[in-house]
Design a protein around this motif. Structure first.
Motif, mmCIF file in Angstrom:
data_model
loop_
_atom_site.group_PDB
_atom_site.id
_atom_site.type_symbol
_atom_site.label_atom_id
_atom_site.label_comp_id
_atom_site.label_asym_id
_atom_site.label_seq_id
_atom_site.Cartn_x
_atom_site.Cartn_y
_atom_site.Cartn_z
ATOM 1 N N ASP A 110 0.835 -1.178 0.000
ATOM 2 C CA ASP A 110 0.000 0.000 0.000
ATOM 3 C C ASP A 110 0.882 1.245 0.000
ATOM 4 O O ASP A 110 1.763 1.378 0.854
ATOM 5 N N THR A 111 0.672 2.136 -0.947
ATOM 6 C CA THR A 111 1.382 3.405 -0.959
ATOM 7 C C THR A 111 0.695 4.354 0.002
ATOM 8 O O THR A 111 -0.481 4.679 -0.165
ATOM 9 N N ILE A 112 1.442 4.789 1.015
ATOM 10 C CA ILE A 112 0.813 5.585 2.067
ATOM 11 C C ILE A 112 1.169 7.063 1.987
ATOM 12 O O ILE A 112 0.566 7.871 2.671
ATOM 13 N N ASP A 113 2.130 7.433 1.145
ATOM 14 C CA ASP A 113 2.489 8.840 1.071
ATOM 15 C C ASP A 113 3.244 9.127 -0.214
ATOM 16 O O ASP A 113 4.181 8.412 -0.561
ATOM 17 N N VAL A 114 2.830 10.148 -0.939
ATOM 18 C CA VAL A 114 3.547 10.636 -2.114
ATOM 19 C C VAL A 114 3.585 12.157 -2.028
ATOM 20 O O VAL A 114 2.538 12.792 -1.860
ATOM 21 N N GLN A 115 4.777 12.727 -2.138
ATOM 22 C CA GLN A 115 4.929 14.165 -2.005
ATOM 23 C C GLN A 115 5.817 14.713 -3.109
ATOM 24 O O GLN A 115 6.797 14.087 -3.502
ATOM 25 N N ASN A 116 5.466 15.895 -3.602
ATOM 26 C CA ASN A 116 6.314 16.668 -4.506
ATOM 27 C C ASN A 116 6.500 18.046 -3.887
ATOM 28 O O ASN A 116 5.514 18.762 -3.666
ATOM 29 N N SER A 117 7.717 18.387 -3.592
ATOM 30 C CA SER A 117 7.948 19.651 -2.904
ATOM 31 C C SER A 117 9.370 20.134 -3.168
ATOM 32 O O SER A 117 10.198 19.413 -3.726
ATOM 33 N N ARG A 118 9.638 21.337 -2.739
ATOM 34 C CA ARG A 118 10.988 21.884 -2.750
ATOM 35 C C ARG A 118 11.419 22.151 -1.318
ATOM 36 O O ARG A 118 10.593 22.434 -0.458
ATOM 37 N N PHE A 119 12.718 22.043 -1.078
ATOM 38 C CA PHE A 119 13.220 22.332 0.253
ATOM 39 C C PHE A 119 14.500 23.159 0.129
ATOM 40 O O PHE A 119 15.150 23.189 -0.919
ATOM 41 N N ASP A 120 14.836 23.840 1.196
ATOM 42 C CA ASP A 120 16.034 24.680 1.210
ATOM 43 C C ASP A 120 17.270 23.830 1.468
ATOM 44 O O ASP A 120 17.315 23.063 2.424
ATOM 45 N N TYR A 121 18.248 23.981 0.589
ATOM 46 C CA TYR A 121 19.556 23.394 0.835
ATOM 47 C C TYR A 121 20.596 24.348 0.272
ATOM 48 O O TYR A 121 20.584 24.669 -0.918
ATOM 49 N N TYR A 122 21.490 24.814 1.150
ATOM 50 C CA TYR A 122 22.420 25.871 0.790
ATOM 51 C C TYR A 122 23.813 25.324 0.485
ATOM 52 O O TYR A 122 24.347 24.509 1.233
ATOM 53 N N LEU A 123 24.359 25.819 -0.615
ATOM 54 C CA LEU A 123 25.782 25.661 -0.884
ATOM 55 C C LEU A 123 26.467 26.858 -0.248
ATOM 56 O O LEU A 123 26.098 28.006 -0.522
ATOM 57 N N PRO A 124 27.429 26.651 0.643
ATOM 58 C CA PRO A 124 27.912 27.760 1.462
ATOM 59 C C PRO A 124 28.769 28.757 0.687
ATOM 60 O O PRO A 124 29.258 28.475 -0.403
ATOM 61 N N SER A 125 28.935 29.914 1.296
ATOM 62 C CA SER A 125 29.903 30.860 0.761
ATOM 63 C C SER A 125 31.302 30.259 0.897
ATOM 64 O O SER A 125 31.583 29.490 1.812
ATOM 65 N N SER A 126 32.158 30.607 -0.043
ATOM 66 C CA SER A 126 33.511 30.047 -0.068
ATOM 67 C C SER A 126 34.498 31.156 -0.414
ATOM 68 O O SER A 126 34.281 31.923 -1.360
ATOM 69 N N PHE A 127 35.571 31.229 0.353
ATOM 70 C CA PHE A 127 36.621 32.215 0.097
ATOM 71 C C PHE A 127 37.951 31.495 -0.034
ATOM 72 O O PHE A 127 38.310 30.675 0.813
ATOM 73 N N SER A 128 38.690 31.792 -1.099
ATOM 74 C CA SER A 128 39.995 31.174 -1.338
ATOM 75 C C SER A 128 41.045 32.245 -1.578
ATOM 76 O O SER A 128 40.772 33.269 -2.212
ATOM 77 N N VAL A 129 42.235 31.982 -1.088
ATOM 78 C CA VAL A 129 43.376 32.840 -1.352
ATOM 79 C C VAL A 129 44.566 31.949 -1.689
ATOM 80 O O VAL A 129 44.729 30.876 -1.101
ATOM 81 N N GLY A 130 45.361 32.365 -2.656
ATOM 82 C CA GLY A 130 46.474 31.528 -3.079
ATOM 83 C C GLY A 130 47.683 32.334 -3.506
ATOM 84 O O GLY A 130 47.588 33.526 -3.832
#
Length: 451
Positions: free
Chosen positions: A270-290
């Protein structure tokens, strides 16, 4: 007309290789590690094989012979009448062990496609397609809560996942005045990650194992971002060059679309749940020095990168996973005995050595996960031209062998606290990277002439 033929040749090569590369990136299991269980998975070491063989450093590197996708400011160094085109692949061997078990896994994928085209003097356009992250895991957990064991029976949780995210970069690098360049990459992130989970219950009053719950979640990523970069030559002449480089990637919310279904199975399905949604997922800020110091024979690179993961995304306390800030330290050297020696081929070979360290962006079951590697590589010139084949090797280790019981807090279960047994995994890995780098001033994109 000569430049037009070069450009058409480069675009033709890109169009031929791109469908194959897209297929390889989207359909192959390009990672196999329990450390890819959550989030975006294993973040790929950036840069072509040339840079990865020197630890992945190169934020400050600028040279017309090598396209540097680590910093868009470097695109300004392209020669006015030339095109750079790279395509590379990678073989990844992982040897993993816990306190009482061992396993191994191999993957093989086309990895990078890069192209750099001059638009005007001191102005270059760069395109890169390269992986951002890979997911591939098979994880099993055993329920340790005495109340559940007494009333329900033995419960085993199985988790399976695979997929990847790819980044497409389109950028410009400009050299407005001597010794200074800046650039910007517009990035399109795309990927599909599929996660499955099973709950297997053996009831107290029966020896029959029943699969009672099955779920799947398909995450589709499609978002845009940017990277800003700059390079400045502290000093430069015909014999040597010393450069500082910086890049900054602002935080971006990837907002993946999730399609989730849960199926209960006992005497019937028995299929008891089906959902289509969006959620927040962040790619962080990144700082590089070389920093980069180069001469005709010798080069040295050193990079530091900071990624702010902590507090950015919601922790998964149910599975013992929290985010932590990630610090990268990368460095490497290159030596070329004599790049102009027409008689002795081995004098024109580039010899490279490097190292890489990062503390990973997740804490698992209360343990920090360190990732460290030693790298080496070689650049083999093709005939008498400037085109070459780059081969790189990574020898690395991630994680540790530890076992114990993880206490799931009541806030994660919505009820009482519970316990789960865990075993940490130590991975030792070996990568081989192969890259074909075609330089436009050779014969690759010239119009043929007949007499």
């Amino acid at each position: 007309m000569r430049n037009s033929y070069r450009l058409l040749g480069a675009l033709g090569a890109l169009l031929m290789i791109l469908p194959t590369t897209l297929s390889a990136q989207s359909n192959s299991l390009s990672a196999f590690s329990p450390y890819t269980f959550y989030g975006l998975g294993d973040m790929s070491v950036q840069g072509s094989a040339f840079f990865r063989s020197m630890g992945g450093a190169g934020v400050a590197y600028s040279n017309y012979l090598h396209m540097n996708s680590l910093n868009p400011a470097s695109y300004a160094s392209v020669m006015p009448r030339s095109v750079l085109f790279n395509v590379g692949g990678e073989m990844y061997n992982t040897y993993a062990n816990t306190a009482d078990a061992k396993t191994s896994y191999n993957t093989l994928n086309i990895r990078d496609v890069n192209m750099l085209i001059p638009l005007a003097k001191g102005l270059g356009f760069g395109f890169t397609m390269t992986p951002l992250s890979d997911v591939g895991y098979r994880v099993k957990m055993t329920e340790m809560d005495p109340l559940i064991l007494a009333n329900v029976g033995n419960v085993v949780y199985e988790y399976l996942g695979e997929g990847n995210t790819t980044q497409f970069k389109f950028g410009l690098g400009w050299n407005p005045f001597k010794n200074f360049a800046f650039g910007v990459d517009v990035i399109y992130y795309h990927g599909i990650i599929t996660r499955n989970f099973n709950t297997i219950v053996t009831p107290v009053i029966s020896e029959t194992t029943e699969r009672t719950l099955y779920g799947t979640q398909r995450e589709t990523y499609s978002q845009a971002g940017v990277i800003l970069g700059a390079q400045y030559n502290l000093f430069a002449d015909e014999l040597r060059q010393f450069t500082i480089g910086v890049t900054y990637r602002p935080r971006v919310n990837l907002r993946p679309k999730a399609t989730r279904s849960i199926v209960a199975q006992a005497n019937f399905v028995d299929t008891i749940d089906v959902q289509n949604s969006r959620f927040d997922y962040y790619l962080p800020s990144s700082f590089s020095v070389g920093l980069a110091y180069t001469t005709r024979k010798f080069g040295a690179l050193l990079d530091y990168t900071f990624e702010k993961w902590q507090g950015l995304n919601t922790s998964d306390l149910l599975n013992g996973i929290t985010y932590s800030n990630n610090h990268y330290i990368k460095g490497g050297i290159q030596f070329v005995p004599n790049s102009q020696d027409a008689r002795r081929y081995f004098n024109r070979i580039s010899y490279r050595l490097g190292f890489r360290y990062n503390n990973y962006y997740m804490n698992i079951n209360g343990h920090d996960i360190d990732d460290k590697a030693i790298t080496l590589g070689f650049g083999f010139p093709i005939r008498q031209g400037l085109s070459n084949i780059n081969i790189g090797f990574d020898f690395g280790q991630r994680g540790l062998t530890a076992s114990g019981v993880y206490t799931v807090p009541a806030t994660a279960t919505g009820g009482m606290a519970s316990s789960r047994a865990y075993q940490m995994v130590r991975e030792r890995y070996f990568r081989i990277s192969v890259e074909l780098s075609l330089f436009g001033e050779d014969y690759w994109f010239l119009k043929p002439k007949y007499e």
